[in-house]
Design a protein around this motif. Structure first.
Motif, PDB file in Angstrom:
ATOM      1  N   LEU A 170       0.921  -1.163   0.096  1.00  0.00           N
ATOM      2  CA  LEU A 170      -0.095   0.066  -0.129  1.00  0.00           C
ATOM      3  C   LEU A 170       0.987   1.431   0.087  1.00  0.00           C
ATOM      4  O   LEU A 170       0.642   2.262  -0.776  1.00  0.00           O
ATOM      5  CB  LEU A 170      -0.893  -0.020   1.063  1.00  0.00           C
ATOM      6  CG  LEU A 170      -2.020   1.023   1.182  1.00  0.00           C
ATOM      7  CD1 LEU A 170      -3.049   0.802   0.130  1.00  0.00           C
ATOM      8  CD2 LEU A 170      -2.517   1.159   2.675  1.00  0.00           C
ATOM      9  N   ARG A 171       1.853   1.268   0.778  1.00  0.00           N
ATOM     10  CA  ARG A 171       2.977   2.292   0.897  1.00  0.00           C
ATOM     11  C   ARG A 171       3.970   2.396  -0.030  1.00  0.00           C
ATOM     12  O   ARG A 171       4.753   3.236  -0.101  1.00  0.00           O
ATOM     13  CB  ARG A 171       3.294   2.587   2.345  1.00  0.00           C
ATOM     14  CG  ARG A 171       2.159   2.834   3.446  1.00  0.00           C
ATOM     15  CD  ARG A 171       1.579   4.061   3.258  1.00  0.00           C
ATOM     16  NE  ARG A 171       0.498   4.227   4.120  1.00  0.00           N
ATOM     17  CZ  ARG A 171      -0.046   5.490   4.616  1.00  0.00           C
ATOM     18  NH1 ARG A 171       0.470   6.426   3.992  1.00  0.00           N
ATOM     19  NH2 ARG A 171      -1.047   5.511   5.409  1.00  0.00           N
ATOM     20  N   ARG A 172       4.104   1.351  -0.740  1.00  0.00           N
ATOM     21  CA  ARG A 172       5.130   1.117  -1.817  1.00  0.00           C
ATOM     22  C   ARG A 172       6.634   1.266  -1.024  1.00  0.00           C
ATOM     23  O   ARG A 172       7.420   1.838  -1.341  1.00  0.00           O
ATOM     24  CB  ARG A 172       5.107   2.189  -2.757  1.00  0.00           C
ATOM     25  CG  ARG A 172       3.731   1.831  -3.702  1.00  0.00           C
ATOM     26  CD  ARG A 172       3.566   2.950  -4.859  1.00  0.00           C
ATOM     27  NE  ARG A 172       2.366   2.517  -5.556  1.00  0.00           N
ATOM     28  CZ  ARG A 172       1.931   3.257  -6.635  1.00  0.00           C
ATOM     29  NH1 ARG A 172       2.795   4.176  -6.937  1.00  0.00           N
ATOM     30  NH2 ARG A 172       0.884   3.255  -7.271  1.00  0.00           N
ATOM     31  N   ILE A 173       6.781   0.539  -0.180  1.00  0.00           N
ATOM     32  CA  ILE A 173       8.062   0.548   0.873  1.00  0.00           C
ATOM     33  C   ILE A 173       8.440  -0.725   0.967  1.00  0.00           C
ATOM     34  O   ILE A 173       7.592  -1.915   0.855  1.00  0.00           O
ATOM     35  CB  ILE A 173       7.824   1.132   2.290  1.00  0.00           C
ATOM     36  CG1 ILE A 173       6.686   0.505   2.968  1.00  0.00           C
ATOM     37  CG2 ILE A 173       7.473   2.642   1.956  1.00  0.00           C
ATOM     38  CD1 ILE A 173       6.435   0.845   4.401  1.00  0.00           C
ATOM     39  N   ASP A 174       9.770  -0.937   1.366  1.00  0.00           N
ATOM     40  CA  ASP A 174      10.326  -2.294   1.452  1.00  0.00           C
ATOM     41  C   ASP A 174       9.885  -2.819   2.829  1.00  0.00           C
ATOM     42  O   ASP A 174       9.971  -2.247   4.097  1.00  0.00           O
ATOM     43  CB  ASP A 174      11.960  -2.033   1.597  1.00  0.00           C
ATOM     44  CG  ASP A 174      12.704  -3.433   1.787  1.00  0.00           C
ATOM     45  OD1 ASP A 174      12.036  -4.410   1.974  1.00  0.00           O
ATOM     46  OD2 ASP A 174      13.952  -3.372   1.967  1.00  0.00           O
ATOM     47  N   PRO A 175       9.245  -4.028   2.854  1.00  0.00           N
ATOM     48  CA  PRO A 175       8.607  -4.590   4.050  1.00  0.00           C
ATOM     49  C   PRO A 175       9.989  -5.164   4.913  1.00  0.00           C
ATOM     50  O   PRO A 175       9.426  -5.288   6.068  1.00  0.00           O
ATOM     51  CB  PRO A 175       7.941  -5.729   3.345  1.00  0.00           C
ATOM     52  CG  PRO A 175       8.745  -6.405   2.117  1.00  0.00           C
ATOM     53  CD  PRO A 175       9.128  -4.978   1.557  1.00  0.00           C
ATOM     54  N   ARG A 176      11.035  -5.284   4.656  1.00  0.00           N
ATOM     55  CA  ARG A 176      12.151  -5.803   5.610  1.00  0.00           C
ATOM     56  C   ARG A 176      12.226  -5.219   6.895  1.00  0.00           C
ATOM     57  O   ARG A 176      12.226  -5.688   7.724  1.00  0.00           O
ATOM     58  CB  ARG A 176      13.293  -6.278   4.637  1.00  0.00           C
ATOM     59  CG  ARG A 176      13.083  -7.224   3.741  1.00  0.00           C
ATOM     60  CD  ARG A 176      14.258  -7.263   2.986  1.00  0.00           C
ATOM     61  NE  ARG A 176      14.533  -6.172   2.012  1.00  0.00           N
ATOM     62  CZ  ARG A 176      15.596  -5.920   1.140  1.00  0.00           C
ATOM     63  NH1 ARG A 176      16.411  -6.803   1.001  1.00  0.00           N
ATOM     64  NH2 ARG A 176      15.602  -4.877   0.367  1.00  0.00           N
ATOM     65  N   PRO A 177      12.528  -3.604   6.858  1.00  0.00           N
ATOM     66  CA  PRO A 177      12.326  -2.997   8.190  1.00  0.00           C
ATOM     67  C   PRO A 177      11.149  -3.446   9.068  1.00  0.00           C
ATOM     68  O   PRO A 177      11.302  -3.586  10.182  1.00  0.00           O
ATOM     69  CB  PRO A 177      12.559  -1.577   7.712  1.00  0.00           C
ATOM     70  CG  PRO A 177      13.150  -1.735   6.096  1.00  0.00           C
ATOM     71  CD  PRO A 177      12.386  -2.882   5.549  1.00  0.00           C
ATOM     72  N   LEU A 178      10.195  -3.259   8.323  1.00  0.00           N
ATOM     73  CA  LEU A 178       8.734  -3.802   9.136  1.00  0.00           C
ATOM     74  C   LEU A 178       8.865  -5.010   9.935  1.00  0.00           C
ATOM     75  O   LEU A 178       8.670  -5.106  10.744  1.00  0.00           O
ATOM     76  CB  LEU A 178       7.583  -3.598   8.241  1.00  0.00           C
ATOM     77  CG  LEU A 178       7.073  -2.145   7.587  1.00  0.00           C
ATOM     78  CD1 LEU A 178       6.001  -2.238   6.706  1.00  0.00           C
ATOM     79  CD2 LEU A 178       6.878  -1.208   8.732  1.00  0.00           C
ATOM     80  N   ALA A 179       9.406  -5.961   8.919  1.00  0.00           N
ATOM     81  CA  ALA A 179       9.351  -7.374   9.219  1.00  0.00           C
ATOM     82  C   ALA A 179      10.520  -7.458  10.578  1.00  0.00           C
ATOM     83  O   ALA A 179      10.179  -7.973  11.696  1.00  0.00           O
ATOM     84  CB  ALA A 179      10.006  -8.227   8.319  1.00  0.00           C
ATOM     85  N   ARG A 180      11.480  -6.931  10.450  1.00  0.00           N
ATOM     86  CA  ARG A 180      12.530  -6.716  11.639  1.00  0.00           C
ATOM     87  C   ARG A 180      12.122  -6.126  12.739  1.00  0.00           C
ATOM     88  O   ARG A 180      12.426  -6.681  13.961  1.00  0.00           O
ATOM     89  CB  ARG A 180      14.053  -6.018  11.252  1.00  0.00           C
ATOM     90  CG  ARG A 180      14.599  -6.559  10.236  1.00  0.00           C
ATOM     91  CD  ARG A 180      16.135  -6.131  10.308  1.00  0.00           C
ATOM     92  NE  ARG A 180      16.151  -4.908   9.530  1.00  0.00           N
ATOM     93  CZ  ARG A 180      16.211  -4.644   8.041  1.00  0.00           C
ATOM     94  NH1 ARG A 180      16.297  -5.657   7.091  1.00  0.00           N
ATOM     95  NH2 ARG A 180      16.059  -3.337   7.527  1.00  0.00           N
ATOM     96  N   ALA A 181      11.488  -4.916  12.777  1.00  0.00           N
ATOM     97  CA  ALA A 181      10.654  -4.122  13.935  1.00  0.00           C
ATOM     98  C   ALA A 181       9.713  -5.360  14.496  1.00  0.00           C
ATOM     99  O   ALA A 181       9.551  -5.436  15.742  1.00  0.00           O
ATOM    100  CB  ALA A 181      10.021  -2.959  13.608  1.00  0.00           C
ATOM    101  N   ALA A 182       8.654  -6.168  13.660  1.00  0.00           N
ATOM    102  CA  ALA A 182       7.820  -6.816  14.281  1.00  0.00           C
ATOM    103  C   ALA A 182       8.510  -7.935  15.039  1.00  0.00           C
ATOM    104  O   ALA A 182       8.004  -8.366  16.063  1.00  0.00           O
ATOM    105  CB  ALA A 182       7.028  -7.473  12.827  1.00  0.00           C
ATOM    106  N   LEU A 183       9.612  -8.557  14.586  1.00  0.00           N
ATOM    107  CA  LEU A 183      10.031  -9.783  15.182  1.00  0.00           C
ATOM    108  C   LEU A 183      10.709  -9.079  16.423  1.00  0.00           C
ATOM    109  O   LEU A 183      10.781 -10.161  17.324  1.00  0.00           O
ATOM    110  CB  LEU A 183      11.320 -10.327  14.431  1.00  0.00           C
ATOM    111  CG  LEU A 183      10.930 -11.052  13.055  1.00  0.00           C
ATOM    112  CD1 LEU A 183      11.794 -11.299  12.188  1.00  0.00           C
ATOM    113  CD2 LEU A 183      10.296 -12.316  13.420  1.00  0.00           C
TER     114      LEU A 183
END
Length: 560
Positions: free
Chosen positions: A351-364
């Motif tokens: 939706l935001r057209r951003i890299d999901p990897r930083p989000l995944a790291r923050a989620a973990l």
């Protein structure tokens, strides 16, 4: 005149502001400026007195009942509105700060004792105060993370939202939490949100009122206001001059409900951002969000006044409440709901057209704060170091509710400065989405149910969507004015370039050269970091106005 209120501890010498109207004595409690009856209500019983400052859904009987209670906090939690309650009882005075921070409070320690009030600017002369550059440096970096425990003015200390400030004759002052949260099912939260939004608007429309009419949030308030107001409501849509349809205009034209009169505000060259307004920018406690758009904002408020309104409602806060980032993913990971967490991360990234990897790291790492906001990119013109991370235990790995509350409180506190701007024009500015009870109803729903990448603002639409015509109910966009900011920089470029070497530069908070480069790029239409640039320009303007306005006179007298 700045409208504010304040007081001091019982039994002590006190300082009284010039032009104060005493609400009561012993301990002194005063109001300065115009306080109509619906914004200042009092009740007195054999056991105590209470006063409610600000819009509030409580009836006069409710206020009187609260004055009789040993602890009115549970009752205050149920009232819609943005208000501060002050209660006296034998030997003490309790000041209940607003839970959403929409009515900020501050304290200052003087030789005569502690004085509290609703305006940091008004209290500043008591401490011979000037701007707190540490607060200002943090604000320039990120307005959502100002220096904790500090205000824009040195030695003026903010009272935390949702706190009960208790003052006693021995000079002691203690702050304890009073605002509380509940847990509800999604269905229960939806029903409560509908009720509270309705009562919030009703509390503000007992006087002739106007509203914004733009996106979903303001349209919702306009429809509710038309239904509950005893007088017709004026709904104002701003649009570029010469535009006949499209964007907000199309949706505004499709809204035909009884009791609502639509009005247009064509935006011309004199309304462009950064353009000098017909009326001077007044002083406020901190840089107001509308500082750089004062020409347009003041024109809209004067149009509302000309239409007979004495109160104006905005949709500010709707995005903060109903369009959260994926902070709930941290909660999902904690509870082992990995598939839902992964799906929401990927959906948000698309939706935001951003890299999901930083989000995944923050989620973990179950770091809801990093999910709530990305690390701010250092603008080349900022010379101060970034503010330190919060020192509150476990704050960096907070939950979705904590992040939502913090986000709303920061935005609500800043919006109070816009209300101070409106006061200078003789009109009340109200933001119902910043009500503490509205915030509590949203937070009471399970965090994961408030988030969706497939539905726009699901909680809000489930609560009040049936009140809206179909085109508005399914709208997922809002009008934008980004091009107006580029045009505004271009039209005012010489003036803005001169101001780059102004007060912020003198305080060594910015480097003028890269700021001038950024302004020239913005004038050419190059992609611009508007959030940081607007904060910088607003702060520069605010500094000049506020420091020249520390003229609130005070008189020291014996307590009455």
């Amino acid at each position: 005149m700045l409208r504010w209120f304040g007081g001091s501890a019982p039994g002590a010498r006190t300082a009284l502001p010039d032009d104060a109207r005493m609400v009561w004595n012993g301990p002194p409690l005063w109001a300065v400026g115009n306080w109509p009856a619906h914004l200042l209500r009092t009740a007195e019983t054999d056991t105590g007195r209470i006063v409610v400052f600000g819009p509030c859904s409580a009836s006069d009987n409710d206020v009187a009942h609260a004055a009789r209670l040993n602890d009115p906090a549970p009752m205050l939690c149920r009232w819609a509105g943005s208000f501060t309650a002050v209660r006296t009882h034998p030997g003490a005075v309790d000041v209940f700060s607003d839970g959403a921070h929409a009515c900020p409070l501050y304290t200052v320690t003087t030789p005569q004792g502690l004085v509290w009030g609703s305006s940091a600017l008004a209290l500043a002369p008591l401490a011979d105060s000037r701007v707190d550059t540490e607060w200002l440096a943090a604000y320039l970096w990120d307005k959502r993370a100002p220096a904790p425990g500090r205000s824009p003015w040195k030695n003026i200390v903010p009272v935390r939202p949702g706190q009960r400030l208790t003052l006693t004759p021995d000079g002691a002052a203690a702050a304890t939490p009073w605002w509380s949260l509940s847990t509800r099912t999604y269905t229960e939260a939806v029903a409560r949100l509908r009720h509270l939004l309705t009562e919030s608007v009703r509390a503000r429309t007992s006087v002739p009122a106007s509203t914004d009419l733009a996106g979903l949030d303001s349209t919702t308030l306009a429809v509710i206001a038309a239904a509950v107001s005893p007088t017709p409501v004026t709904a104002i849509t701003a649009h570029p001059d010469g535009q006949r349809s499209g964007g907000d205009l199309t949706y505004a034209a499709q809204l035909t409900v009884p009791g609502l009169t639509r009005m247009l505000l064509p935006l011309r060259a004199g309304h462009l951002p950064f353009t000098s307004a017909d009326v001077p920018l007044p002083a406020t406690d901190e840089p107001a969000p509308s500082t750089t758009t004062w020409a347009m904002f003041s024109a809209q408020l004067r149009l509302a006044t000309a239409a007979g309104a004495t109160a104006h409602l905005t949709g500010d806060g709707g995005d903060n409440l109903a369009l959260p980032p994926p902070t709930h993913v941290a909660d999902l990971v904690r509870s082992g709901r990995w598939l839902r967490a992964a799906a929401d991360i990927m959906g948000w990234a698309r939706l935001r057209r951003i890299d999901p990897r930083p989000l995944a790291r923050a989620a973990l790492q179950t770091d809801a704060r990093r999910l709530a906001r990305t690390s701010p990119t250092r603008p080349p013109w900022l010379t101060a170091p970034p503010p330190p991370p919060p020192s509150t235990p476990n704050r960096a790995t907070g939950d979705a509710n904590t992040e939502l509350i913090d986000n709303v409180r920061t935005a609500a506190r800043a919006a109070y400065a816009d209300a101070q701007l409106a006061d200078s024009l003789g009109i009340e500015l109200h933001n119902p989405y910043f009500d503490a009870a509205v915030l509590e109803s949203v937070v009471s729903a399970p965090a994961a149910t408030r988030f969706s990448t497939h539905r726009y603002k699901p909680l809000l639409l489930d609560a009040v969507g049936d009140l809206l015509p179909s085109p508005h109910r399914y709208r997922t966009t809002k009008g934008t004015f980004v091009s107006a900011f580029h045009y505004g920089v271009r039209a005012n470029l010489p003036h803005l370039l001169d101001r780059a070497d102004g007060r912020l530069a003198a305080l060594n908070l910015i480097d003028p050269a890269p700021l001038r480069t950024a302004l020239r790029h913005a004038a050419l239409g190059v992609e611009t970091p508007w959030a940081t640039l607007l904060r910088t320009l607003a702060a520069e303007t605010w500094l000049g106005v506020a420091e020249a306005s520390l003229d609130c006179g005070w008189q020291t007298e014996e307590a009455l």
